[in-house]
Structures are given as structure tokens and as C-alpha cells.
Design an enzyme around this catalytic site. Structure first.
Site, short mmCIF file in Angstrom:
data_model
loop_
_atom_site.label_atom_id
_atom_site.label_comp_id
_atom_site.label_asym_id
_atom_site.label_seq_id
_atom_site.Cartn_x
_atom_site.Cartn_y
_atom_site.Cartn_z
N ASP A 1 0.96 -1.13 0.11
CA ASP A 1 0.03 0.02 0.03
C ASP A 1 0.80 1.20 0.08
O ASP A 1 1.53 1.48 0.81
CB ASP A 1 -0.68 -0.08 1.21
CG ASP A 1 -1.94 1.16 1.21
OD1 ASP A 1 -1.47 2.34 0.54
OD2 ASP A 1 -2.86 0.94 1.84
N HIS A 2 1.03 1.93 -1.25
CA HIS A 2 2.15 2.93 -1.20
C HIS A 2 2.10 4.01 -0.41
O HIS A 2 2.99 4.83 0.03
CB HIS A 2 2.29 3.36 -2.69
CG HIS A 2 1.10 4.20 -3.11
ND1 HIS A 2 0.15 3.68 -3.78
CD2 HIS A 2 0.87 5.52 -3.12
CE1 HIS A 2 -0.73 4.63 -4.13
NE2 HIS A 2 -0.14 5.65 -3.78
N HIS B 1 -6.26 2.54 1.69
CA HIS B 1 -5.37 3.61 2.24
C HIS B 1 -5.75 4.32 3.35
O HIS B 1 -5.00 4.70 4.15
CB HIS B 1 -5.34 4.68 1.12
CG HIS B 1 -4.92 4.40 -0.05
ND1 HIS B 1 -3.77 3.45 -0.24
CD2 HIS B 1 -5.34 4.38 -1.55
CE1 HIS B 1 -3.49 3.07 -1.62
NE2 HIS B 1 -4.38 3.50 -2.24
N LYS C 1 -12.97 11.99 -5.67
CA LYS C 1 -12.47 12.48 -7.23
C LYS C 1 -13.17 13.65 -7.54
O LYS C 1 -14.32 14.17 -7.04
CB LYS C 1 -12.69 11.40 -8.26
CG LYS C 1 -11.84 10.10 -8.02
CD LYS C 1 -11.99 9.12 -8.94
CE LYS C 1 -10.84 8.03 -8.86
NZ LYS C 1 -9.60 8.33 -8.86
#
Ligand code: NAD
Length: 488
Positions: free
Chosen positions: A178-179, A241, A336
């Protein structure tokens, strides 16, 4: 530049999906930066493995172009680029068939290096690749595999995926990426919490009024429409995230900074989450930008599904039922096509028990903001006297801990999340990777929310392009006497 780079052990990294978008945009440019920082051993090999019919020269050319396009403006010489590209190999492989596996096996035969296999492919291929790695003798106990998100689309599929991988690999060989966890500020959050005496005594429901976690994007679904419409913001962002950020902010101090000690504490947070009541959650779908519909169409047009009920925005109020946090709301939102791109965690402390300065001084609160992007940094808002004559008037000013100021950014090497995480794989450090039981617990909390929407035929609320999301999201906090922090 201050270099504190410690070279990693010699490694062979096979990237399944080595020609894909993620490999070209993030993985290879990141590895090149590690090469330039002299962290990557000169003899290390990176082996692209994908469907495209290429040879090593063709692959090197593809990655040369990718680094030019996505490598950022980091200064490097032609010699460095040529040196890095010379460490690249390529094999045309079929994850579902036999093509290429013999060649890959021959490349990896007898290696005594760290062996890592990065599954940068669609999750539907994870099982096929794991199975073939074993069949061709590459799934030995020292091998490491890196798997990309999404890790399942619900609890059942995540369990099935964990079970498949567990057939071939032990948990300590599996690196679920999970960056967000690779970001500098995320690690700094742990340093601030557990390296200072100042914060931890106040880090509980007695002193914290509430916590906000915002991950706002200005872009729409772009080319991911087909995938995104089957997923939505809850699966795409909240389950992974935002949940990971929530864990790090809420967890108990681990006994030590070691992978399982940290991950045990994160898991306890997820398991202590209450179910979310339907009136504590708002879903939204963005509308087209007025007068610019061709460039910025609405969500349903972008995903080519005029009846879509998938959410591009979620705001919710979560509660953690444990001694530390009972009664403290955690407000999470992501979406978004919002007004600004920002990822931020905000800890809003309670009012002082009594104001000695009277009503005119106004209400002032300490706010700790941990900003992940852009401009990573941590800011603590403190209340002081407004300078000058005219009596005691209070203002809030930031005590800034931005890395740029404190550490003279030019002198500190900036490391992207992906490159940090890949180097952690080579080092064998799983602290910043999700464990299988964490992922399953996160789905167990998320599933009933999504099932509730489906059972109610819930339709997301429309919101304006470039706004802060649906007005109901504002109302979610306003009715509790609170407000979202402005997204800037
Ligand atoms: P992509 O479609 O751009 O690339 C897919 C790659 O897989 C290509 O290299 C292709 O050759 C290879 N491939 C496809 N079928 C194959 C087969 N049968 N045998 C061998 N190779 C095959 O995908 P991507 O955007 O690079 O995403 C890869 C993974 O990373 C996905 O799981 C995605 O969800 C995840 N991910 C991507 C991003 C991103 O920014 N692109 C971000 C986060 C996670």
C-alpha cells in the site's frame, strides 16, 4: 546533498507486468533513482516479465523512454542511465501458460541473491503466477513476492486470495503493498507519536475532540473507468489507504518498531471499529464541469454507464470502541474531482476547560495536521497573543515542522514511496506492508457498509465538479458542531 543511503544486498527482482503502466510510471523510475543514489548494487538484476514480445534491448529502450517521461527532473548523467539499463533483462512470459517460464527458471537458477517477484499484474493472475513459480522451482523459502492492490474486492475474495498465496508462500514472504505506507510523513507520524513525550499523553478521547482523514483528488476516473465502476471509492480508497492511515493514527504504541509488533497493533484498531450506521455515511458522484463537459465529463459519462450507482466520493464517521478512543469520532472522506488534491490527517484537540480570556478571545483549539501530499509535513496550530497593543486578543499560528524548512530540503534526499518500499522488500522488512489478517479485518468492516447500500438500492448524491463533495458530507459534521478542514 546529505547521503545516508545504505546499499542493499545483491538482488534479482522479477517484475511480472514489467511493461505495464505501474512498472513504467513508478517501479522502474523509482529503481533508477535508487541506482543513482548508489543504493542499488551494480550487479543486481531487474527482469521484466510480461506478455509483450520484446528482447532485452527492446525492454531497455521502453524503460529509457519511461524514465524520460516519468522519472521527474532528478539530475542524472547518460552514463548513469546506461549503467542502470544494462542491469535490465526481459522475458516474454504467459502467466497462464508455459511460455517463458523455462527461460525465467534458467535466469534464476542457482542464484544466491535475494530473490523478489513483483506481481504488477491484474489480481486475477496472482494465483497463476504463484502456482507457476512453484512449479518451476522458484518459490523457495527465501523468495519474496510483492502483490499490488486491489487485494480482493470483499472478505470472501480476499480470503480466497490469501489462501491461494499461502499454498505456495509463507506469510513472511508476502509483501502486500500500500504505497501510502511508504510515504515519508507516514513514518514521521510514528516518529512524532512514539519518539516524543509531548503528544502521546494527549492522544486519547480525553484530550482529542475528533480526527479527520482526507484524501482528495482533483482528477476523475480517467482511463480506469471500467475497473473503477465495479469498485468505487469505498473499495478503491477507504478499505486500504484511509484504513491504514486510521490504524497508524489510532494504534497503541507497539512494544518495538518491528513488523509484527506494529501490525498487531494496527489489526487491533480495525477489529475495534464499530459498524457504521447508514446516517453516518455519505456517498457521492461527481457531475460534469459546467461549460467544459467534453474535457471533464460527469462520472456516469466517464465510466460509460448512465445508471451507475458507484460512488466517486465517500465521507463517513467511524468510532473505535476501546479505552483510548471511545466517544471520539474519526471522520474519513475521499473523492475524485474535488477542489484540491490533498491527503491530510488532522487531530483536533479539545477546548481548554476554561477560558481565562473571556468570550471576546474566541474559541481556539490546537490542531495537529499531518500532510501526506502535496508538501509533506506536520503542522501544530498553537494559540498565542496577537502581537501589538490593544489588549489580549488570541490568534492561532502554526508551529511548522515541514521538512522543507527544518531540514533544508535540498540537502535531504527525497525518496518516493515505491522506491522506499521496494528497498524494504530487498531488506526483508515487512513493517510497512499489510499482513493478510489486517486486509481481511478491513474487508470484514467494509463489506456490511457496501452490502447495506446494495440492499437499500442507495443512489449516490451528485456533487459539483471542483467542489468539496456533496452538501450532506458538510452536514455530517455540522450537525455535531464541527466542520471539515478546508481542502487546499
Ligand atoms: P497494465 O494493464 O498497464 O499492465 C499489465 C501488465 O501485465 C502488462 O505488462 C502485461 O503485459 C502484463 N500481463 C497481462 N496479462 C498477462 C499474462 N497473461 N501473462 C503475463 N503478463 C501479462 O496494468 P497496471 O496499471 O500496470 O497495473 C498492474 C497492477 O498494479 C494491477 O494489479 C493494478 O491494480 C495495480 N496498481 C496499478 C496502479 C497504477 O497506477 N497503474 C496503481 C496501484 C495499483
Amino acid at each position: 546533498m546529505v547521503s545516508r543511503v545504505i546499499p542493499v544486498d545483491l538482488f534479482d527482482l522479477v517484475i511480472f507486468g514489467g511493461t505495464g503502466d505501474l512498472a513504467r510510471r513508478k517501479i522502474l523510475p523509482g529503481l533508477f533513482r535508487r541506482y543513482c543514489a548508489e543504493q542499488m548494487p551494480q550487479e543486481a538484476r531487474i527482469i521484466g516479465a510480461a506478455r509483450s514480445d520484446l528482447d532485452a534491448q527492446g525492454y531497455r529502450q521502453m524503460i529509457r523512454e519511461a524514465i524520460a517521461e516519468f522519472g521527474g527532473d532528478s539530475a542524472h548523467s547518460d552514463e548513469q542511465l546506461d549503467g542502470f539499463l544494462a542491469q535490465l533483462e526481459y522475458v516474454t512470459i504467459d502467466a497462464r501458460g508455459d511460455q517463458g517460464w523455462k527461460e525465467l527458471q534458467a535466469m534464476m537458477a542457482g542464484t544466491t541473491r535475494v530473490e523478489a517477484y513483483y506481481f504488477s499484474v491484474a489480481p486475477a493472475l496472482f494465483g497463476d503466477i504463484a502456482e507457476r513459480l512453484q512449479k518451476w522451482g522458484m518459490a523457495d523459502v527465501d523468495a519474496r513476492i510483492v502483490v499490488e492492490k486491489p487485494f480482493g474486492r470483499d472478505l470472501a475474495t480476499a480470503k480466497a486470495l490469501n489462501a491461494t498465496l499461502a499454498t505456495y508462500f509463507n506469510e513472511d514472504q508476502i509483501y502486500r503493498i500500500d504505497h501510502y505506507l511508504g510515504k515519508e510523513t507516514v513514518q514521521n507520524l510514528m516518529a512524532v507519536r512514539f519518539g516524543n513525550m509531548l503528544f502521546e499523553p494527549l492522544w486519547n478521547s480525553q484530550y482529542v475532540d475528533h480526527i479527520q482523514i482526507t484524501v482528495a483528488e482533483t482528477v476523475g476516473v480517467g482511463g480506469r473507468g471500467e475497473y473503477y465502476d465495479k469498485s468505487g471509492a469505498m473499495r478503491d480508497m477507504v478499505q486500504n489507504h484511509l484504513m491504514q492511515l486510521l490504524c497508524l493514527i489510532a494504534m497503541e504504541p507497539p512494544a518495538r518498531f518491528s513488523p509484527d509488533a506494529v501490525r498487531d497493533e494496527k489489526l487491533k484498531v480495525i477489529r475495534a471499529l464499530d459498524p457504521v450506521a447508514s446516517h453516518h455515511i455519505v456517498r457521492g458522484q461527481y457531475q460534469a464541469e459546467p461549460c467544459n463537459e467534453a474535457a471533464n465529463p460527469g462520472y456516469r459519462t466517464a465510466v460509460d454507464n448512465p445508471r451507475s450507482r458507484t460512488e466517486s466520493f465517500v465521507a463517513l464517521r467511524a468510532e473505535i470502541s476501546n479505552w483510548r478512543w471511545a466517544g471520539t469520532p474519526f471522520y474519513l472522506r475521499t473523492g475524485k474531482c474535488l477542489a484540491a488534491r490533498a491527503s491530510e490527517i488532522t487531530v483536533v484537540f479539545k477546548d481548554t476547560p476554561h477560558s481565562i480570556f473571556g468570550e471576546d478571545a474566541g474559541r481556539h483549539r490546537n490542531v495537529l495536521s499531518i500532510r501526506l501530499q502535496p508538501d509533506e509535513g506536520i503542522t501544530l496550530g498553537v494559540t498565542i497573543k496577537e502581537p501589538g497593543p490593544g489588549g489580549m486578543r488570541l490568534i492561532d499560528v502554526p508551529l511548522d515542522m515541514s521538512f522543507a524548512e527544518a531540514l533544508k530540503e535540498d540537502e535531504v534526499e527525497q525518496v518516493d514511496a515505491y522506491e522506499r518500499l521496494i528497498m524494504d522488500v530487498i531488506r526483508g522488512n515487512q513493517t510497512l506492508f499489510m499482513r493478510g489478517d489486517e486486509v481481511e479485518a478491513a474487508w470484514a468492516w467494509t463489506d456490511p457498509i457496501i452490502e447495506g447500500w446494495q440492499a437499500r438500492n442507495d443512489v449516490p448524491k451528485p456533487y459539483d465538479f471542483g467542489s468539496d463533495g456533496p452538501t450532506d458530507a458538510t452536514e455530517l459534521l455540522r450537525r455535531e458542531g464541527r466542520a471539515w478542514r478546508p481542502v487546499t
